[in-house]
Scaffold this active site. Structure first.
Site, PDB file in Angstrom:
ATOM      1  N   CYS A   2       0.980  32.695   6.782  1.00 53.98           N
ATOM      2  CA  CYS A   2       0.323  33.606   7.725  1.00 53.98           C
ATOM      3  C   CYS A   2      -0.234  34.797   6.938  1.00 53.98           C
ATOM      4  O   CYS A   2       0.032  34.941   5.752  1.00 53.98           O
ATOM      5  CB  CYS A   2       1.326  34.127   8.735  1.00 53.98           C
ATOM      6  SG  CYS A   2       2.197  32.837   9.621  1.00 53.98           S
ATOM      7  N   ARG A  27      -5.522  32.206   5.632  1.00 57.07           N
ATOM      8  CA  ARG A  27      -4.077  31.923   5.479  1.00 57.07           C
ATOM      9  C   ARG A  27      -3.496  31.265   6.718  1.00 57.07           C
ATOM     10  O   ARG A  27      -2.370  30.783   6.698  1.00 57.07           O
ATOM     11  CB  ARG A  27      -3.332  33.226   5.177  1.00 57.07           C
ATOM     12  CG  ARG A  27      -3.789  33.971   3.945  1.00 57.07           C
ATOM     13  CD  ARG A  27      -3.088  35.308   3.800  1.00 57.07           C
ATOM     14  NE  ARG A  27      -1.669  35.149   3.612  1.00 57.07           N
ATOM     15  CZ  ARG A  27      -1.094  34.920   2.424  1.00 57.07           C
ATOM     16  NH1 ARG A  27      -1.846  34.855   1.344  1.00 57.07           N
ATOM     17  NH2 ARG A  27       0.199  34.760   2.318  1.00 57.07           N
ATOM     18  N   TRP A  74      -0.155  30.808  10.993  1.00 56.75           N
ATOM     19  CA  TRP A  74      -0.100  29.358  10.817  1.00 56.75           C
ATOM     20  C   TRP A  74       1.273  28.980  11.312  1.00 56.75           C
ATOM     21  O   TRP A  74       2.296  29.329  10.720  1.00 56.75           O
ATOM     22  CB  TRP A  74      -0.271  28.987   9.339  1.00 56.75           C
ATOM     23  CG  TRP A  74      -0.333  27.515   9.106  1.00 56.75           C
ATOM     24  CD1 TRP A  74      -1.340  26.672   9.455  1.00 56.75           C
ATOM     25  CD2 TRP A  74       0.675  26.714   8.481  1.00 56.75           C
ATOM     26  NE1 TRP A  74      -1.034  25.395   9.072  1.00 56.75           N
ATOM     27  CE2 TRP A  74       0.185  25.375   8.484  1.00 56.75           C
ATOM     28  CE3 TRP A  74       1.916  26.963   7.924  1.00 56.75           C
ATOM     29  CZ2 TRP A  74       0.914  24.321   7.945  1.00 56.75           C
ATOM     30  CZ3 TRP A  74       2.645  25.916   7.382  1.00 56.75           C
ATOM     31  CH2 TRP A  74       2.142  24.604   7.416  1.00 56.75           C
ATOM     32  N   ASN A 100       5.416  36.957   7.656  1.00 56.60           N
ATOM     33  CA  ASN A 100       4.934  35.732   7.018  1.00 56.60           C
ATOM     34  C   ASN A 100       6.122  35.125   6.285  1.00 56.60           C
ATOM     35  O   ASN A 100       6.749  35.788   5.459  1.00 56.60           O
ATOM     36  CB  ASN A 100       3.804  36.048   6.022  1.00 56.60           C
ATOM     37  CG  ASN A 100       3.427  34.812   5.193  1.00 56.60           C
ATOM     38  OD1 ASN A 100       3.543  33.683   5.678  1.00 56.60           O
ATOM     39  ND2 ASN A 100       3.046  35.020   3.945  1.00 56.60           N
ATOM     40  N   GLU A 491      -8.891  13.455  -6.278  1.00 60.87           N
ATOM     41  CA  GLU A 491      -9.405  14.743  -5.802  1.00 60.87           C
ATOM     42  C   GLU A 491     -10.554  14.540  -4.820  1.00 60.87           C
ATOM     43  O   GLU A 491     -10.617  15.205  -3.779  1.00 60.87           O
ATOM     44  CB  GLU A 491      -9.845  15.605  -6.988  1.00 60.87           C
ATOM     45  CG  GLU A 491     -10.475  16.931  -6.622  1.00 60.87           C
ATOM     46  CD  GLU A 491      -9.584  17.839  -5.784  1.00 60.87           C
ATOM     47  OE1 GLU A 491      -8.372  17.558  -5.654  1.00 60.87           O
ATOM     48  OE2 GLU A 491     -10.087  18.814  -5.211  1.00 60.87           O
ATOM     49  N   LYS A 495     -10.497  15.927  -0.965  1.00 63.35           N
ATOM     50  CA  LYS A 495     -11.553  16.808  -0.426  1.00 63.35           C
ATOM     51  C   LYS A 495     -12.091  16.244   0.877  1.00 63.35           C
ATOM     52  O   LYS A 495     -12.255  16.937   1.870  1.00 63.35           O
ATOM     53  CB  LYS A 495     -12.693  16.962  -1.441  1.00 63.35           C
ATOM     54  CG  LYS A 495     -12.366  17.822  -2.621  1.00 63.35           C
ATOM     55  CD  LYS A 495     -12.431  19.313  -2.353  1.00 63.35           C
ATOM     56  CE  LYS A 495     -11.184  20.048  -2.085  1.00 63.35           C
ATOM     57  NZ  LYS A 495      -9.975  19.848  -2.789  1.00 63.35           N
ATOM     58  N   GLU A 498      -9.417  16.223   3.843  1.00 63.02           N
ATOM     59  CA  GLU A 498      -8.896  17.507   4.352  1.00 63.02           C
ATOM     60  C   GLU A 498      -9.946  18.301   5.122  1.00 63.02           C
ATOM     61  O   GLU A 498      -9.590  19.179   5.900  1.00 63.02           O
ATOM     62  CB  GLU A 498      -8.285  18.350   3.241  1.00 63.02           C
ATOM     63  CG  GLU A 498      -9.243  18.964   2.251  1.00 63.02           C
ATOM     64  CD  GLU A 498      -8.513  19.890   1.274  1.00 63.02           C
ATOM     65  OE1 GLU A 498      -7.559  20.581   1.667  1.00 63.02           O
ATOM     66  OE2 GLU A 498      -8.911  19.912   0.118  1.00 63.02           O
ATOM     67  N   HIS A 514      -4.641  -5.364  -7.783  1.00 63.39           N
ATOM     68  CA  HIS A 514      -3.204  -5.407  -7.441  1.00 63.39           C
ATOM     69  C   HIS A 514      -2.967  -4.991  -6.000  1.00 63.39           C
ATOM     70  O   HIS A 514      -1.912  -4.465  -5.668  1.00 63.39           O
ATOM     71  CB  HIS A 514      -2.436  -4.503  -8.419  1.00 63.39           C
ATOM     72  CG  HIS A 514      -2.647  -4.891  -9.830  1.00 63.39           C
ATOM     73  ND1 HIS A 514      -1.996  -5.958 -10.421  1.00 63.39           N
ATOM     74  CD2 HIS A 514      -3.496  -4.405 -10.767  1.00 63.39           C
ATOM     75  CE1 HIS A 514      -2.420  -6.087 -11.668  1.00 63.39           C
ATOM     76  NE2 HIS A 514      -3.331  -5.156 -11.901  1.00 63.39           N
ATOM     77  N   LYS A 614      -4.497  28.022   3.465  1.00 61.89           N
ATOM     78  CA  LYS A 614      -4.938  28.108   2.082  1.00 61.89           C
ATOM     79  C   LYS A 614      -3.784  27.974   1.090  1.00 61.89           C
ATOM     80  O   LYS A 614      -3.934  27.399   0.032  1.00 61.89           O
ATOM     81  CB  LYS A 614      -5.639  29.450   1.841  1.00 61.89           C
ATOM     82  CG  LYS A 614      -6.215  29.614   0.437  1.00 61.89           C
ATOM     83  CD  LYS A 614      -7.218  28.547   0.100  1.00 61.89           C
ATOM     84  CE  LYS A 614      -7.723  28.639  -1.336  1.00 61.89           C
ATOM     85  NZ  LYS A 614      -8.499  27.454  -1.712  1.00 61.89           N
TER      86      LYS A 614
HETATM   87  C1  AGP Z   1      -6.707  21.609  -1.917  1.00 68.78           C
HETATM   88  O1  AGP Z   1      -8.042  21.565  -1.463  1.00 68.78           O
HETATM   89  C2  AGP Z   1      -5.744  22.048  -0.846  1.00 68.78           C
HETATM   90  N1  AGP Z   1      -6.138  23.266  -0.248  1.00 68.78           N
HETATM   91  C3  AGP Z   1      -4.303  22.016  -1.301  1.00 68.78           C
HETATM   92  O2  AGP Z   1      -4.017  20.698  -1.722  1.00 68.78           O
HETATM   93  C4  AGP Z   1      -3.933  22.983  -2.452  1.00 68.78           C
HETATM   94  O3  AGP Z   1      -4.539  22.549  -3.657  1.00 68.78           O
HETATM   95  C5  AGP Z   1      -2.412  22.948  -2.629  1.00 68.78           C
HETATM   96  O4  AGP Z   1      -1.829  23.419  -1.428  1.00 68.78           O
HETATM   97  C6  AGP Z   1      -1.912  23.785  -3.809  1.00 68.78           C
HETATM   98  O5  AGP Z   1      -2.218  25.142  -3.584  1.00 68.78           O
HETATM   99  P1  AGP Z   1      -1.998  26.169  -4.803  1.00 68.78           P
HETATM  100  O6  AGP Z   1      -2.934  25.747  -5.912  1.00 68.78           O
HETATM  101  O7  AGP Z   1      -2.317  27.514  -4.245  1.00 68.78           O
HETATM  102  O8  AGP Z   1      -0.555  26.052  -5.250  1.00 68.78           O
END
Ligand code: AGP
Length: 619
Positions: A2, A27, A74, A100, A491, A495, A498, A514, A614
Site C-alpha cells: 500500500c 503501490r 492493495w 502498509n 520475461e 509481460k 501480467e 519433451h 508494484k
Molecule cells: C514484473 O513486471 C512484476 N512487476 C514483478 O514480477 C516484479 O518483477 C517482482 O515483483 C519483483 O519486484 P522487485 O524487483 O521490486 O523485487
C-alpha cells in the site's frame, strides 16, 4: 503493498495528501482515503476503488485542515470496500491511522481489545492499531504509538494523528518502507520518495524500529527505547518530472522508451578509463576473489534478469552460479556459506520474499550484494554491498527499464569479476566493452523505428486480438528461447500475462519435444527468439516443427536474416546486429512492446493491472 502519506504544515492537507497518493497509486489501488484534522475534529473520507473516486468525492465535499494522513490500498485482510479502506479510527473517532504491511498477531490483539470493550467496524488487521493507540493514550500520541508498536508482530509502516494534538503526525516502520520529506515550515511522511517530490527533495530514510514525529517546526526520530537518533536529510538527484508520463499514454511505454538512455547513463557512471567502477559496492576485491560460487535470488522480472546473469557469469567470469526465486530460496535451507556471494536483485528493494532471502543468506554466513533501483530501500541497506541500477523511478507495475538496467549491472559485475579472477584479458575486455557501448544507440534506434512507423508490433497485436475472438478466447501464447535468451522467453510471457491477462508460457526451446509441442495446433501464437547465435540452427528446427503442425509463429530475428524467410513464419521482427552476449538487451524490447500493444488493444489498465502491485511487500 500500500501507499501511505502524512502531512503537517500550512498548505491544504487535502491537496498534499491527494497529490502524494497519486504518486503512490502504483503501490496499490483497491481503495483510497484521507483523514484530516479540522481543529479538534477528524474529517474522514474514504472510498473503494481508484484514487479518482475519492478525489471526486472530495471535490464536492472538501476536507479542511492542514494536518492529515492518506492511504491507497492493495488489499491483504478484508475485501476492497469503503469500510475496509484506510484510514481507520478508534472508538471515539479521535485517532486516525494508515498502515502498509501485515500485522500477523492482529486476531489475538483484536480479541483482547474487543473483550476490553473496543468496537470494530472493519475486517482489516490495521484497525487494531487505532484501538491500541486509544487504549494506551494518556496525553501523548508518541508514547501511545510506541506502546502500540511494541505489541505488534509483522510488518508495518504507519502514520497516525490524534484530535487532541492537532500539530503532529507520528509514524513508525518495521519491514515496510517509510521516508520523511523535510520542508520549510512543513514536513511529510510517505512510503516512497515520489509522494513528496512536488514539495521537497530533502529526504530522510527511516530504518527498522524507528519512531518519527513530524510537526511544522521539525522532525524527531527515536529508537524504540526512546533514545533520539540524529539523521541528516539527503538530497534526491532526480525530479518529479521523471516520475511523470512526459506525454506518453502510459508510464510503461515511457519506461520502455527510456531504456537506451538509462543504459547510457549506467555505462557513463560505471566505466572510467577502461575500468568498471562500483563506488558504493563496499565489498573488498579480496573478498570478491575468494568466492567459489554465486547464488542469485530474486522474484518475477528480477528473477529473469538473474537467470540471464547466470549465463554471463559462468561463460565470462567462469564462476559457478545458480538462480533461485526468493520464495524458494528462503525455505529450502540452501547450501550457502562464507565462500558464497548471494546477489539479491530487486527493483523496489522492498519485496518481502527477497528481503527474507537476504536475511537467510546472511544468517548462513554468506556475503550479500543487493542490485536495487530504489536508493535507501530495505534490501539496499541490509545487504553487505549494494549496486544501484539508477534507472530512475519505475512507476508502471510491469517492470521494463529496471530489467534492462539489472542486466546492465550484471554484465558489469561479470566483467569486474572476470578481470579480478584473471579470466578476461585486457584485449577481450576492451572488445566486450566496445560492443557493450553499442547497445544504447541500438536500443534507441529500435525504439525510434517503432515510435515512427506505428510499428508492426502494434499491427501484430491487432491481428492477435481478431484471432483471439475468432477462436472464442481460446488462443494463448508460447514464448521460446535458447541459451542467454531463454530467460527472455520467460520475461516475454510474464509481460504479456501480467498486463493483458492472456495465458502465456515461456519455455526453453530445446524442451519442446519433451511435452510443450503437444500444445501446438493452429491455436497458440508462438514467439520464437531466433537472433543470430550459436543455437540459431536449433531454433530454425523448432520453427519447422511448429509450422509443420499449423502453429502461428512470430519470429524475432537479426536484420538481414534471409534464411528465416524460407520457414514460412507468420510475422517477423528484425533486430540490429549485436554480439550474442548483449542480444538480450535488444530482444526484450519487442517482447515488452508486444505485451503493451496487446493489452492496449484489449483496453486494459496497462500501468495498474488487476490484482497486482508494484512491489510485493507482503508474503
Ligand atoms: C514484473 O513486471 C512484476 N512487476 C514483478 O514480477 C516484479 O518483477 C517482482 O515483483 C519483483 O519486484 P522487485 O524487483 O521490486 O523485487
Amino acid at each position: 503493498m500500500c501507499g501511505i502519506v502524512g502531512y503537517v504544515g500550512s498548505r491544504k492537507a487535502q491537496e498534499v495528501l491527494i497529490k502524494g497518493l497519486s504518486r503512490l497509486e502504483y503501490r496499490g489501488y483497491d481503495s483510497a482515503g484521507v483523514a484530516i484534522l479540522e481543529g479538534h475534529k477528524i474529517n474522514l473520507v474514504k472510498r473503494q476503488g481508484k484514487l479518482r473516486i475519492l478525489t471526486d468525492v472530495l471535490k464536492s465535499e472538501p476536507a479542511k485542515g492542514s494536518i492529515g494522513v492518506g492511504h491507497t490500498r492493495w488489499a491483504t485482510h478484508g475485501v476492497p470496500n469503503d469500510v475496509n479502506a484506510h484510514p481507520h479510527l478508534d472508538c471515539a473517532s479521535k485517532i486516525a491511522v494508515v498502515h502498509n504491511g501485515i500485522i500477523e498477531n492482529y486476531l489475538d490483539l483484536k480479541k483482547t481489545l474487543m473483550k476490553e470493550g473496543h468496537r470494530f467496524s472493519s475486517e482489516t488487521d490495521t484497525e487494531v492499531i487505532a484501538h491500541l493507540i486509544e487504549k494506551y493514550y494518556k496525553d501523548d500520541l508518541e508514547t501511545a504509538v510506541l506502546k502500540t508498536i511494541r505489541s505488534l508482530k509483522g510488518s508495518y509502516a504507519i502514520a497516525a494523528i490524534h484530535a487532541s494534538e492537532p500539530d503532529k503526525v507520528v509514524g513508525a516502520r518495521c519491514d515496510s518502507p517509510l521516508i520523511v520529506g523535510v520542508g520549510e515550515g512543513e514536513n511529510f511522511l510517505a512510503s516512497d520518495v515520489p509522494a513528496v517530490l512536488d514539495y521537497t527533495k530533502n529526504i530522510i530514510y527511516l530504518d527498522n524500529h524507528e519512531l518519527i514525529t513530524i510537526t511544522k517546526k521539525g522532525v524527531t526520530i527515536k529508537d524504540y527505547s526512546g533514545r533520539i537518533i540524529q539523521k541528516n536529510p539527503s538530497k534526491i538527484k532526480w525530479d518529479i518530472k521523471q516520475a511523470e508520463k512526459a506525454g506518453h499514454s502510459h508510464f510503461m511505454l515511457k519506461e520502455i522508451y527510456e531504456q537506451g538512455a538509462v543504459l547510457d547513463g549506467i555505462l557513463d557512471e560505471r566505466l572510467h578509463d577502461g575500468k568498471v567502477v562500483f563506488e558504493e559496492l563496499a565489498i573488498k576485491d579480496n573478498d570478491l576473489k575468494r568466492f567459489t560460487k554465486i547464488a542469485i535470488v530474486a522474484c518475477g522480472t528480477a528473477y529473469h534478469a538473474g537467470l540471464t546473469g547466470k549465463y554471463m557469469l559462468e561463460e565470462y567470469a567462469r564462476i559457478p552460479c545458480w538462480v533461485d526465486t526468493s520464495s524458494e530460496f528462503r525455505y529450502r535451507d540452501p547450501i550457502v556459506d562464507k565462500n558464497t556471494l548471494v546477489i539479491i536483485i530487486s527493483q523496489s528493494g522492498e519485496t518481502a520474499d527477497s528481503l527474507a532471502a537476504l536475511r537467510e543468506a546472511k544468517r548462513k554466513g554468506a556475503k550479500t550484494l543487493g542490485i536495487c533501483n530504489v536508493v535507501g530501500s530495505s534490501i539496499a541497506r541490509e545487504s553487505d554491498g549494494v549496486i544501484y541500477t539508477h534507472a530512475g523511478p519505475e512507476i508502471a507495475v510491469a517492470s521494463t527499464k529496471a530489467y534492462t538496467a539489472q542486466l546492465a549491472v550484471l554484465y558489469l559485475v561479470t566483467l569486474y569479476l572476470g578481470r579480478l579472477r584473471k579470466v578476461i584479458g585486457s584485449a577481450k575486455f576492451d572488445h566486450i566493452i566496445k560492443e557493450f557501448r553499442r547497445a544504447p544507440a541500438l536500443m534507441n534506434s529500435l525504439i525510434d523505428e517503432y515510435r515512427s512507423d506505428y510499428n508492426n508490433i502494434a499491427a501484430y497485436a491487432g491481428e492477435f486480438k481478431k484471432y483471439y475472438f475468432e477462436k472464442h478466447n481460446k488462443s494463448h501464447f508460447l514464448y521460446l528461447g535458447r541459451n542467454i535468451n531463454y530467460p527472455n522467453a520467460l520475461e516475454g510471457a510474464l509481460k504479456l500475462k501480467e498486463i493483458s491477462y492472456i495465458s502465456a508460457e515461456g519455455y526453453a526451446a530445446g524442451e519442446m519435444k519433451h511435452g510443450p509441442i503437444a500444445l501446438i495446433d493452429e491455436n497458440p501464437w508462438v514467439v520464437c527468439i531466433a537472433v543470430q547465435s550459436k543455437t540459431y540452427d536449433k531454433m530454425l528446427s523448432n520453427i519447422q516443427e511448429i509450422k509443420a503442425r499449423g502453429g502461428i509463429v512470430i519470429a524475432i530475428t537479426t536484420e538481414g536474416d534471409e534464411e528465416i524467410m524460407h520457414h514460412n513464419v507468420n510475422y517477423v521482427i528484425e533486430l540490429p546486429k549485436i554480439d550474442e552476449l548483449f542480444s538480450p538487451l535488444l530482444v526484450v524490447i519487442p517482447l515488452q512492446l508486444l505485451a503493451y500493444y496487446v493489452a492496449k488493444k484489449f483496453g486494459y489498465d496497462i500501468d495498474q493491472p488487476r490484482n497486482l502491485a508494484k512491489s510485493v511487500t507482503v508474503e
